[in-house]
Each structure stands twice: as C-alpha cells, then as structure tokens.
Enzyme design. Structure first.
Site, PDB file in Angstrom:
ATOM      1  N   HIS A 367       0.642  -1.250   0.001  1.00  0.00           N
ATOM      2  CA  HIS A 367      -0.009   0.200  -0.067  1.00  0.00           C
ATOM      3  C   HIS A 367       0.857   1.402   0.088  1.00  0.00           C
ATOM      4  O   HIS A 367       0.615   2.143  -0.396  1.00  0.00           O
ATOM      5  CB  HIS A 367      -1.123  -0.177   1.082  1.00  0.00           C
ATOM      6  N   CYS A 682      -9.273  -3.100 -11.080  1.00  0.00           N
ATOM      7  CA  CYS A 682      -8.849  -1.573 -10.512  1.00  0.00           C
ATOM      8  C   CYS A 682      -7.765  -1.860  -9.874  1.00  0.00           C
ATOM      9  O   CYS A 682      -7.127  -1.167  -8.895  1.00  0.00           O
ATOM     10  CB  CYS A 682     -10.163  -1.199  -9.406  1.00  0.00           C
TER      11      CYS A 682
HETATM   12  C1  PEP Z   1      -6.638  -4.560  -4.857  1.00  0.00           C
HETATM   13  O1  PEP Z   1      -6.580  -5.313  -4.104  1.00  0.00           O
HETATM   14  O2  PEP Z   1      -6.269  -4.914  -6.196  1.00  0.00           O
HETATM   15  C2  PEP Z   1      -7.300  -3.189  -4.880  1.00  0.00           C
HETATM   16  C3  PEP Z   1      -7.505  -2.426  -5.863  1.00  0.00           C
HETATM   17  O3  PEP Z   1      -7.292  -2.665  -3.428  1.00  0.00           O
HETATM   18  P1  PEP Z   1      -6.106  -2.374  -2.612  1.00  0.00           P
HETATM   19  O4  PEP Z   1      -4.834  -2.361  -3.574  1.00  0.00           O
HETATM   20  O5  PEP Z   1      -6.486  -0.968  -1.909  1.00  0.00           O
HETATM   21  O6  PEP Z   1      -6.289  -3.565  -1.545  1.00  0.00           O
END
Ligand code: PEP
Ligand code: MG
Length: 756
Positions: A367, A682
């Site tokens: 993240h 996404c």
């Molecule tokens: C994912 O897991 O691909 C996502 C878009 O959510 P995050 O990266 O915030 O966990």
C-alpha cells in the site's frame, strides 16, 4: 615521559564544569586544550577545526598564540590533515620523521617530538583534529589515546551545537561515499526526481556528552536495552508474514546484537569513563565504524549496518527522540530513504518537498507503493546497500524509469539528468494531449478508462487526464492520514467535495479497507495483534463486525450523494452473504434517513470487489444481487499465488501475465458478461500498458488505474486491434507458452501496439 597516565574519566570529570558553563564555544575550546594538555602532561594540546574546506587552528596550549586562526592545513596535508582525511589516529614518538609531516614555522612546534592526534568525527565525517605534543620522544599510552578519542567525541557535540564547522565540506569517512555511485533497484513507482537524502529515521542529536551522575546514566542504558529487546521480540513475532517488511535474516542479526554482552559491556565502560548514555552509545559505535573501515568485506559490512541500525534505535529510545523525519519537517527537495515505510508514515510527509523515495525493501502492490503512486512520488525499491552508500544530505538523482539512483553526481551528470527529465516531460505532454481523445480501439471498441483515487487532491486528475470517472476511491486514505477516527461530518465533506469535482462522471466509493498493511493505530488493540493481517480481520470483515464504523460511513456517503447517484463498493467480499449484509446496512441507513425526511441519493448502485478467489466460485449466486463487479488484482494475485503482496523477497517472483492469473480472470469475465453486469479491473495491473492490453484481450472493457497511466493506456488502446488480440489471447491461453509475457510483447511489436 608523563608521570601518571590520565584516563578518560579523570579528564571528563575536569571537563564537566566547562561543558556545562554558559561561556562561548571559543572559550570552551580554550579551556579544553588547557585541561587536556595538563592532564596528559603534554606541553602542547591543539584543536583544529574544518572551516571552508581547510583545517584551521582554533585553540592551542603550547603553540604560538599568534598562530590561532592563522595556521591552516588542507585535508591530507601534514599530520593533522592526514588524520582528518583518513579518520585515523596517529601516535608517533618522532613527528618530524613521519612522511606526511609538514612544518609550520609560525607555530613554533619544532621543539616538540612526540605527537598524538585523533579525528573529531561527526556523522561519519571528519570535522576536526585534537592533538597533543611533547618535547620528549615517546609514544602515548593506549589509555591516553582512548582518553583523547573520548574528548574528541565530546568536542564533536560541542562544535556541532555551536555551529563551528561546516559539515558540507567535511571529509567523508565512508568508503566510496565521496565518489559518484549508481545503485540499482526495482521500479515501484515510475518517475524521476532530484533531491537531498533524508533518512526516515533520523540520527539522534546528542546534547549532553559529559555525565552528571554515572549511575543514573547506567540505569538509563539498562532500561533502553530492555525496551529495545522487547521491541525486537515484538517485531520478530509479527514479521513472519512480512508485516513490517523486516525479514528473517535481519531480525536474527538484530536479536544477536540486542543480546550481545560485549556490546552492552563496551557501552558500560564508556559510561564509566564519564560519558552520558547517549554519548557512550555513540562512542562505541564510532569505534566499531573505525574498525569496519579497515575490513573490506561486504557481508560483514551488511551486518555492521544492522548494528548501526540497532545502535540508532537504542539512541532513539534512550534520548526519547522517537520521531521520524516527517515530524522534523523537510527543509528542501528531498529523496527519502528507509528500509520500509507504512502508507500512513508516507502520508505524513510534506508533499511539496518530498520528491522521491528509495526503499531497501518494498514491493509493487504494497500500500505504501500505491499511496506514493497516488501522490505522484517516484519510488525505487529493493535498493541494496543504500544506507551504506548514501549519507544524509547527499545529492541524489533518482531515475526510477532507468531503475537506479545516482548518489553524489559528478560534474555534468546533473545537466544530463535535467535533459532527460525534460524529454520525459515532453513525452508526458504528448500523453496529456490525449486528454481529449477517447480510448477507442482501432476496430472501434470503446474502453472505459477511470482513475483510482483516495486523497482529496487526486480528484484534479480527472480533468488533467480526461478519464471517465473514479473507478476506485479508497476511502481508507482519509482514515490513514487522520490521528483519530474521522467524524461523520469530516467524511461527508470529503465525499461531497469529490462528487462535486467529478460532476457528471461516476465515482465509485469503496468502503474502508483497513487492516492488513493499512493499520490504524487508533483502532488496533494490543490483544488483537494478528499473525497474518493480510488474510486477517480487515476490510469488509472488520467493517461488518464494527457495525458502528460502517454505519457512520454509510450515512456520510448517503448524505454526500443526496440528489445524485451513489456508487458504493465493498472490499474483500469473500462470500455472498457478506455483500448482502453490507448492502442491508446501507439500505437500513437509507430507510432511517427516509423516515426523517432527509434528502437521499436518486439511486444507489452496489458493487463488490473480487479479491478473494473463493468468491469466483459463487458468482452465480452473487451476480444477480449486485450492480457491478471490480477485480482487485493486487489482493487477488497474492491470494491466488499464496504470496504476500508486501513481501520483498516475493516482489518479482510471480508475474501478472502468468497463465494461471489470466485464465482465472477469463473464467470470471465470462459469467459476468453473460449476466450483463459491468466488470472492471482496479488493481495496479491495469495501469501497465502490456498488462492492460492482456486484460482487454480477455474481454475486460473497464479499467481503473493510477492517473499517471491514463495517457499511456489510452495510447495503447488507440493503437490496438481488439478482435485480433482476443483471438490471439484465446489461442495463447489454451496452450500457454513458457513465457507469456514475451509472447504478448512480441505480438504487440508485430501489431504496432504502442507500449510506453
Ligand atoms: C486490490 O487489491 O487490487 C485493490 C485495488 O485494493 P487495494 O490495493 O487497496 O487493496
Ligand atoms: Mg485490495
């Protein structure tokens, strides 16, 4: 020959009052040479300090007074210059017979034979020299040399606090560290930036070096050792799954040093000599560094670096200076250096000054990387040995696009870097010019390209890129930057601002995805520490259990979207009932508002994120209930491959373009298409041109990506024959070649697909 050997302790006891007094720094230096010279029965004691790149005689007992502030030596010149340049102690019975001896007639030093000098070191750079001379030809005793080194350490703090030297021209004592160095790493967030190196965990400034009460100092060190060991044990108990990023090897070394009796004993001895706890820790570390400079073994150097880390940790504990560089504020364009960072820690930095990040660890979908991408801050990860090669304040040219960081550029390199940056900006301008163009494939298929966002300022990206909307608004970012749980009014304000800025373009709000590597200190309770938080109590699981949190967010979203469409999406849905419960919670809040005559959204559209593989098996049950589905490939791939997305050792191990992932996505795409529900991707995968091409080849028509990728993705889409690609992909997935990435790259090249 001096009659009695003066120990560090005797000298420090005599220095105590001088150091504690309010007299000016020059007067203190004069007093120090008097005390040291007398204690060591030496006719001469002198202090040279580095000023404007030369060593200047600042204080002396025994040499001609007229020479003070007159006599200077270049680095490497004479015995004093040699000591400063090499960072080494010299102990000679006949100074004049040393090959480096340089005679300075104005000092009147010809009558002295024996000579001992030690460097005054600050932050691994020589900032001066302390020396003693005697008419009798004799070598000084080891105990006396030790005493001189201890006094030099005290002086180093005194002159730094009084701003007596210019650290910028100080001679660096690290091997290679004055030379230009190019260090390779893993591209985490593309981009280029120049700035000065700042360590996330700054070095502690030592204010007092001479102890008032030796016993009290000893107790402070004992307590700090206990606390440090506790911290290491705690990290070790969490680290198995790469939570903090510290991996096993490092932790083993940490543990070994934390319990090392020798280290603790040496610190204790330094305290015995009259130093404060902080100064004793630093003194021992200086000695270790000096030894290390003579050993050329990269493996050992790595270990020593861990000791350096730990020593710094001990210093931070003992001095109570626990803050990161963010708390101190950034003063100039900065390239931040850290072993690893959490997303919240990164968000604490001033975005105007933070130009880039260099991590020793790090991975593509951690993240912190996503947050940096959202902030537009380039990140180079897995940069081995950066902390050995780069000193605080070094100028760095970070070129993530080329996969390296250049430390201390030589003449001309900066200009070349600027020229490249310029070229890059021109290329970006070409992409920016695509803002008004639609992402339509050569064979006429419209692809929806949206952006991922989470910070208030991100919304501007919609206008800059001409994207179709926000396909993923990570609402937890607001929670991460806040010191306490954001109140409903605060949440509502942010959501409303985002909707206002988006106008008629859709915004998909994802309910909070906290837990995992997005830990909120104000939510975690000590007894809720998890062994494997990525697979633990996070996202929707946590939100459903903490209904209050979700209710507040639901109300904030419903109120913010009054009179418009609200798109809401739930993260980490693992089973259809979780989606049902979350939807029911929103519906109940809507009813509550309705009953009170409050204004409501005109429509609420509910979506789920597919991140947990199990959900793919339940699509027949889930699809009829939802309005849209979005695949989060970051989490999905970590679960499909059972490979922690934040684990540095796995950062490059599994490819998004592997047959397993692409086949899995194809299996999800088919039923969603049949059900007539919109399907998006996404995850970070969709923001990379080749990967996005593969997704389109699977039939996926909606992407939500990082804003910087919109231009390159549009260019790729506009150069693509979708039907031809889909046919090719189907064949490739049926009998996958060993290297699917290579096969797709070749197809793109043969078919004129633009891959930035
Ligand atoms: C994912 O897991 O691909 C996502 C878009 O959510 P995050 O990266 O915030 O966990
Ligand atoms: Mg996710």
């Amino acid at each position: 020959m001096p009659s009695a050997v003066a120990s560090a302790r005797e000298i420090l006891v005599r220095l105590h009052d001088v150091m504690a007094s309010r007299t000016p720094a020059q007067a203190k230096l004069n007093a120090v040479v008097g005390i040291v010279g007398e204690a060591m029965s030496s006719e001469v004691c002198s202090i040279y300090l580095l000023r404007d790149g030369v060593l200047e005689l600042y204080a002396t007992r025994g040499l001609a007074e007229e020479a003070v502030h007159v006599t200077t030596l270049a680095l490497g010149e004479g015995l004093v210059g040699t000591i400063a340049e090499q960072g080494e102690t010299l102990n000679l019975d006949e100074a004049a017979s040393h090959p480096d001896f340089a005679y300075r007639p104005e000092t009147g030093e010809e009558k002295f034979h024996s000579f001992a000098g030690v460097p005054i070191i600050r932050r691994e750079r020589s900032v001066g020299v302390l020396c003693v001379q005697h008419a009798d030809p004799h070598r000084y005793d080891d105990v006396e040399i030790e005493a001189l080194q201890t006094v030099a350490m005290v002086l180093s703090e005194l002159i730094a606090n009084a701003d007596l030297v210019d650290a910028s021209s100080a001679a660096s004592l690290r091997p290679q560290s004055t030379a230009t160095m190019r260090i390779p790493g893993l591209k985490l967030v593309e981009g280029m930036a120049s700035g000065y190196a700042v360590y996330h965990q700054p070095r502690v400034t030592i204010e007092h070096t001479v102890a008032e009460d030796t016993e009290a100092e000893r107790h402070r060190v004992y307590a700090a050792f206990d606390k440090m060991r506790e911290q290491i044990e705690r990290i070790a108990s969490q680290a198995e799954f790469g939570v903090g990023g510290e991996h096993d090897e490092v932790l083993q070394t940490y543990k070994m040093f934390a319990y090392d009796e020798g280290w603790a004993r040496r610190i204790n001895e330094a305290i015995d000599s009259g130093l404060t706890a902080e100064a004793a820790i630093e003194r021992v570390q200086q000695r270790t560094r000096a030894r290390m400079r003579q050993i050329d073994d990269p493996l050992l150097a790595d270990r020593m670096h861990d000791l350096e880390d730990l020593s710094n940790r001990l210093l931070r504990i003992v001095s109570g200076q626990m803050g990161t560089a963010a708390q101190g504020g950034l003063r100039q364009d900065t390239i931040l250096i850290a072993r690893n960072l959490g997303p919240a820690e990164l968000l604490e930095y001033d975005r105007r000054r933070l130009k880039g990040v260099v991590l020793e660890e790090g991975s593509l979908t951690a993240h912190v990387t996503i947050v940096a991408r959202a902030m537009g801050v380039p990140v180079l990860g897995r940069v081995k040995g950066v902390r050995r090669a780069v000193a605080e304040g070094d100028l760095l040219l970070l070129d993530v696009t080329a996969g390296n960081v250049l430390a201390r550029p030589a003449a001309g390199m900066e200009e070349a870097f600027e020229a490249k940056l310029d070229l890059r900006q021109k290329r970006r301008a070409v992409f920016a010019a695509l803002k008004g163009e639609l992402p339509i494939t050569k064979d006429g298929h419209r692809i929806t390209v949206m952006v991922n966002a989470g910070l208030r300022d991100d919304v501007a990206a919609l206008d800059v890129t001409g994207a179709d909307g926000i396909g993923l608004f990570r609402t937890e970012f607001q929670f991460l930057v806040s010191a306490t749980l954001p109140a409903k009014a605060q949440q509502q304000r942010l959501y409303r601002e985002v909707l206002d800025a988006a106008g008629d373009r859709p915004v998909i709000f994802r309910t909070v995805d906290i837990g995992g590597d997005k830990a909120l200190p104000y939510l975690n309770r000590a007894d809720e520490e998890e062994e494997n938080p990525a697979m633990g109590w996070r996202a929707l699981r946590l939100a459903l259990d903490r209904g209050g949190l979700m209710k507040v967010q639901a109300r904030a979203l419903l109120e913010a979207a009054a009179g418009r469409t609200l798109n809401v999406m739930f993260p980490m849905v693992s089973e259809p009932w979780e989606f049902d419960e979350a939807q029911a919670l929103f519906a109940a809040q809507r009813e509550w508002m309705h009953a009170r005559g409050k204004r409501l959204p005109t429509e609420i559209r509910y979506g789920a994120m597919l991140e947990v593989p199990a959900l793919a098996e339940m699509l027949d049950v889930l699809l009829p209930r939802l309005d849209f589905l979005s695949i989060g490939t970051n989490d999905l791939t970590q679960f499909l491959f059972a490979a922690d997305r934040a684990h540095p050792k796995l950062a490059e191990r599994y490819d998004w373009l592997s047959p397993a992932i692409l086949r899995f996505l194809a299996r999800v795409e088919a039923p969603v298409r049949a059900a007539g529900k919109p399907l998006a991707v996404c995850g970070e995968m969709g923001g990379r041109p080749l990967e996005a091409m593969a997704l389109i080849g699977l039939g996926i028509e909606r992407l939500s990506i990082t804003p910087a990728a919109v231009g390159p993705i549009k260019a790729m889409v506009r150069s693509l024959d979708r039907a031809a690609l889909m046919a090719h992909m189907a064949a490739l997935l049926k009998t996958p070649p060993r290297d699917l990435r290579a096969a797709l790259t070749a197809w793109a090249a043969d078919n004129g697909v633009e891959l930035a």
